[in-house]
Enzyme design. Structure first.
Site, mmCIF file in Angstrom:
data_model
loop_
_atom_site.group_PDB
_atom_site.id
_atom_site.type_symbol
_atom_site.label_atom_id
_atom_site.label_comp_id
_atom_site.label_asym_id
_atom_site.label_seq_id
_atom_site.Cartn_x
_atom_site.Cartn_y
_atom_site.Cartn_z
ATOM 1 N N THR A 134 0.812 -1.144 0.010
ATOM 2 C CA THR A 134 0.108 0.093 0.012
ATOM 3 C C THR A 134 0.999 1.190 -0.115
ATOM 4 O O THR A 134 1.701 1.381 0.985
ATOM 5 C CB THR A 134 -0.732 -0.208 1.495
ATOM 6 N N LEU A 170 -5.960 -8.042 1.611
ATOM 7 C CA LEU A 170 -5.980 -9.191 2.519
ATOM 8 C C LEU A 170 -6.099 -8.514 3.889
ATOM 9 O O LEU A 170 -5.604 -7.615 4.419
ATOM 10 C CB LEU A 170 -4.594 -9.944 2.439
ATOM 11 N N ARG A 171 -7.142 -9.583 4.688
ATOM 12 C CA ARG A 171 -7.292 -9.067 6.034
ATOM 13 C C ARG A 171 -6.582 -9.744 7.031
ATOM 14 O O ARG A 171 -6.504 -11.009 6.661
ATOM 15 C CB ARG A 171 -8.770 -9.372 6.362
ATOM 16 N N LYS A 187 -20.035 -3.321 12.590
ATOM 17 C CA LYS A 187 -20.048 -3.672 14.150
ATOM 18 C C LYS A 187 -19.672 -2.436 14.986
ATOM 19 O O LYS A 187 -18.266 -2.241 15.014
ATOM 20 C CB LYS A 187 -18.968 -4.934 14.309
ATOM 21 N N GLY A 226 -18.178 -0.645 18.143
ATOM 22 C CA GLY A 226 -17.213 -1.178 19.208
ATOM 23 C C GLY A 226 -16.159 -0.012 19.755
ATOM 24 O O GLY A 226 -16.645 1.305 19.622
ATOM 25 N N GLY A 276 -8.577 -0.183 14.629
ATOM 26 C CA GLY A 276 -7.009 -0.311 14.793
ATOM 27 C C GLY A 276 -6.247 -1.112 13.761
ATOM 28 O O GLY A 276 -6.901 -1.219 12.699
ATOM 29 N N CYS A 323 -3.350 -1.019 9.086
ATOM 30 C CA CYS A 323 -3.605 -0.549 7.789
ATOM 31 C C CYS A 323 -4.853 0.470 7.779
ATOM 32 O O CYS A 323 -4.338 1.631 7.270
ATOM 33 C CB CYS A 323 -4.250 -1.737 7.126
ATOM 34 N N LYS A 367 -7.547 -6.773 16.720
ATOM 35 C CA LYS A 367 -8.872 -7.627 16.534
ATOM 36 C C LYS A 367 -8.707 -8.949 16.644
ATOM 37 O O LYS A 367 -7.592 -9.346 17.167
ATOM 38 C CB LYS A 367 -9.395 -7.344 15.107
HETATM 39 C C1 UDX Z 1 -7.983 -3.948 6.632
HETATM 40 C C2 UDX Z 1 -8.837 -4.503 5.467
HETATM 41 O O1 UDX Z 1 -9.915 -4.986 5.953
HETATM 42 C C3 UDX Z 1 -8.241 -4.965 4.599
HETATM 43 O O2 UDX Z 1 -9.059 -5.276 3.137
HETATM 44 C C4 UDX Z 1 -6.949 -4.391 4.010
HETATM 45 O O3 UDX Z 1 -6.232 -5.151 2.833
HETATM 46 C C5 UDX Z 1 -6.029 -4.143 5.243
HETATM 47 O O4 UDX Z 1 -6.901 -3.531 6.118
HETATM 48 P P1 UDX Z 1 -7.236 -5.507 8.824
HETATM 49 O O5 UDX Z 1 -6.507 -4.411 9.261
HETATM 50 O O6 UDX Z 1 -6.482 -6.782 8.732
HETATM 51 O O7 UDX Z 1 -7.602 -5.257 7.165
HETATM 52 O O8 UDX Z 1 -8.504 -5.581 9.617
HETATM 53 P P2 UDX Z 1 -10.128 -5.520 9.664
HETATM 54 O O9 UDX Z 1 -10.559 -6.838 9.739
HETATM 55 O O10 UDX Z 1 -10.369 -4.633 8.525
HETATM 56 O O11 UDX Z 1 -10.365 -4.737 10.957
HETATM 57 C C6 UDX Z 1 -9.819 -3.397 11.219
HETATM 58 C C7 UDX Z 1 -10.201 -2.815 12.325
HETATM 59 O O12 UDX Z 1 -11.626 -2.789 12.318
HETATM 60 C C8 UDX Z 1 -10.122 -3.655 13.409
HETATM 61 O O13 UDX Z 1 -9.577 -3.155 14.714
HETATM 62 C C9 UDX Z 1 -11.561 -4.197 13.885
HETATM 63 O O14 UDX Z 1 -11.877 -4.461 15.109
HETATM 64 C C10 UDX Z 1 -12.251 -3.069 13.499
HETATM 65 N N1 UDX Z 1 -13.669 -3.174 12.993
HETATM 66 C C11 UDX Z 1 -13.761 -4.054 11.823
HETATM 67 C C12 UDX Z 1 -14.785 -2.801 13.704
HETATM 68 O O15 UDX Z 1 -14.529 -1.913 14.765
HETATM 69 N N2 UDX Z 1 -16.046 -2.929 13.115
HETATM 70 C C13 UDX Z 1 -16.279 -3.879 11.917
HETATM 71 O O16 UDX Z 1 -17.482 -3.891 11.881
HETATM 72 C C14 UDX Z 1 -15.200 -4.280 11.293
#
Ligand code: UDX
Length: 468
Positions: free
Chosen positions: A140, A173-174, A271, A273, A277, A280, A340
């Site tokens: 990125t 990717l997550r 969701k 909360g 964090g 990314c 997460k």
């Molecule tokens: C993210 C993007 O989803 C992914 O497509 C990208 O390539 C990289 O960044 P990631 O950082 O692994 O992936 O985590 P993600 O599952 O997106 O969650 C990010 C944060 O958002 C976490 O802290 C999670 O707890 C929070 N979250 C996620 C919420 O608070 N509510 C939600 O509904 C979803």
């Protein structure tokens, strides 16, 4: 279907030949890409500057948490389609494609730090030996980075009178689901000046499914930032709605269900909360804002997304204070340290921010996390590391309140009767809405979630009470 088994579904079909691929950077993204491509039948070399990491991966050991990745790496290494090295001279000359998967951390002002990308591009350029492979930027990186890489490579191949072959192919990717996401892409975004090079990169993903979107370099880079910024916007939007739900005595879960059936809205990523964090979302939204500001474009929506995200942390502490009174000297059990579930990553973890605020108000913490157990976690502040215990009920023993700060499903299985008897107080702050409020209240708890209003923690209710 399990992510690893999905690979067998995707073996290269007859008309797509196996290519030689080098992947620079063996972190979550680079190792998933390298082992994923190897499982598709390509011959892959992972290049990383860490001797220890290269040694571990070469032994089929993955020193970080990613479901399905250890099997994928072991399969690749055993089939001789995947190997790891610290040497560019070893990995670059034979490569048809070189993927850049190095991290681009945020600088204090929000700009992405391109040191790793530049260093990798120079190292690649210095090892080309007259070849001209397609260089694919997976990291990125700010709009225009493709041109930066192009300039570095051009300097090295000028004598050959050939044009550098640069492609932007951002990853989506997550963490914790990266292997699944590799084999089940919604879309493959490819940006290049050359349609031929773009299609060559697209062919590597042959058979994986997902829409192939071919565009130019800058647009591909922009798609990545806008995707993550929109995901962050959804989260802050529902968190703002949850604050309104708390004040108005409305159930946010029902609101999400009620709006989510509109196909234009959906229910994913709604969701509420304590905020988002990770390495990314926070970084990417800050980088996009920085890019705008550097060009005189203000980004008030993205600024509000960041503000709401910060507010979720302080609101968590406000709710605990409203139920416990002063937090000074109160013992608070905390479940969840990572940003997460399904990861050991604590980067930009909202849980760590909330714990820092609780400590600042004099609370005593006992912290449990399913994966962050050992105390040598450099990213975790010492005051929190020292509060780590190895069992959720041990963390809760004698506590005035429990704060659930990460959505590990393990927390839903702790027997509430046992939890109640081990605690001194009966307050649960569910910062990820993972418990059922009625079940918790039936077990004798005062339950407070996010957008799941409870009379004692609802400002509007208190005001109404004051008026009465
Ligand atoms: C993210 C993007 O989803 C992914 O497509 C990208 O390539 C990289 O960044 P990631 O950082 O692994 O992936 O985590 P993600 O599952 O997106 O969650 C990010 C944060 O958002 C976490 O802290 C999670 O707890 C929070 N979250 C996620 C919420 O608070 N509510 C939600 O509904 C979803």
């Amino acid at each position: 279907m399990g992510a690893v088994h999905a690979a067998s579904r995707h073996q290269l079909n007859g008309h797509t030949r196996a290519h030689n691929i080098a992947v620079v950077g063996s972190g979550h993204v680079g190792t998933v890409m390298a082992s994923g491509f190897a499982s598709l039948g390509h011959h892959v070399v992972g290049i990383d500057r860490s001797e220890a990491l290269v040694r571990a991966l070469s032994d089929g050991e993955v020193p970080f948490h990613e479901d399905g990745l250890p099997d994928l790496v072991r399969d690749g290494v055993r089939s001789n389609r995947l190997r790891f090295t610290t040497s560019y001279a070893d990995g670059v000359p034979k490569a048809d494609f070189i993927f850049l998967a190095v991290d681009t951390p945020a600088t204090p002002v929000g700009a992405a730090d391109l040191r790793n990308i530049r260093a990798a591009a120079h190292s690649i350029a210095g090892s080309l030996n007259g070849t001209n492979p397609v260089i694919v930027n997976k990291s990125t990186s700010p709009i225009g980075t493709g041109e930066t890489i192009e300039g570095i490579i051009r300097g090295k191949i000028a004598a050959t009178r050939r044009e550098p072959r640069i492609v932007s192919n951002p990853e989506f990717l997550r963490q914790g689901r990266a292997v699944f996401d590799f084999f089940n892409p919604d879309r493959i975004v490819i940006g290049s000046r050359s349609n031929r090079d773009a299609r060559a990169v697209a062919s590597l993903y042959q058979g994986l499914g997902g829409e192939i979107i071919i565009t130019n370099l800058r647009t591909a880079e922009m798609i990545k930032y806008v995707a993550n910024s929109f995901l962050a916007t959804r989260i802050s939007f529902i968190n703002e709605v949850a604050r309104l739900c708390d004040a108005l005595g409305v159930e946010v879960d029902h609101v999400v269900a009620g709006i989510g059936h509109d196909e234009r809205i959906g229910t994913h990523f709604f969701k509420p909360g304590i905020g988002f964090g990770g390495s990314c979302l926070p970084k990417d939204i800050a980088a996009l804002r920085y890019m705008g500001e550097a060009l005189g474009v203000s980004t008030p929506v993205l600024s509000a997304v960041q503000q709401v995200n910060q507010h979720q942390r302080t609101d968590a502490v406000r709710k605990l204070r409203s139920l416990l009174g002063s937090l000074d000297g109160k013992r608070i059990a905390v479940w969840g340290l990572t940003f997460k579930a399904q990861t050991e990553d604590t980067r930009e973890s909202p849980a760590i921010d909330v714990m820092g605020l609780l400590l600042n108000e004099g609370a005593e913490l006992r912290v449990y996390d399913p994966v962050v157990r050992q105390r040598e976690q450099p990213r975790v502040p010492a005051r929190i590391r020292d509060a780590l215990v190895s069992d959720p009920l041990e963390a809760a023993r004698g506590a005035d309140a429990l704060a659930i700060l990460t959505d590990w499903s393990e927390f839903q299985t702790v027997p509430l009767a046992g939890l109640r008897s081990s605690m001194t107080g009966n307050v649960i702050f569910d910062g990820r809405n993972i418990l059922d409020r009625t079940t918790a209240e039936d077990a004798g708890f005062v339950y407070v979630g996010v957008g799941r209003p409870h009379p004692a923690a609802t400002p509007a209710t208190r005001k109404a009470g004051a008026a009465a």
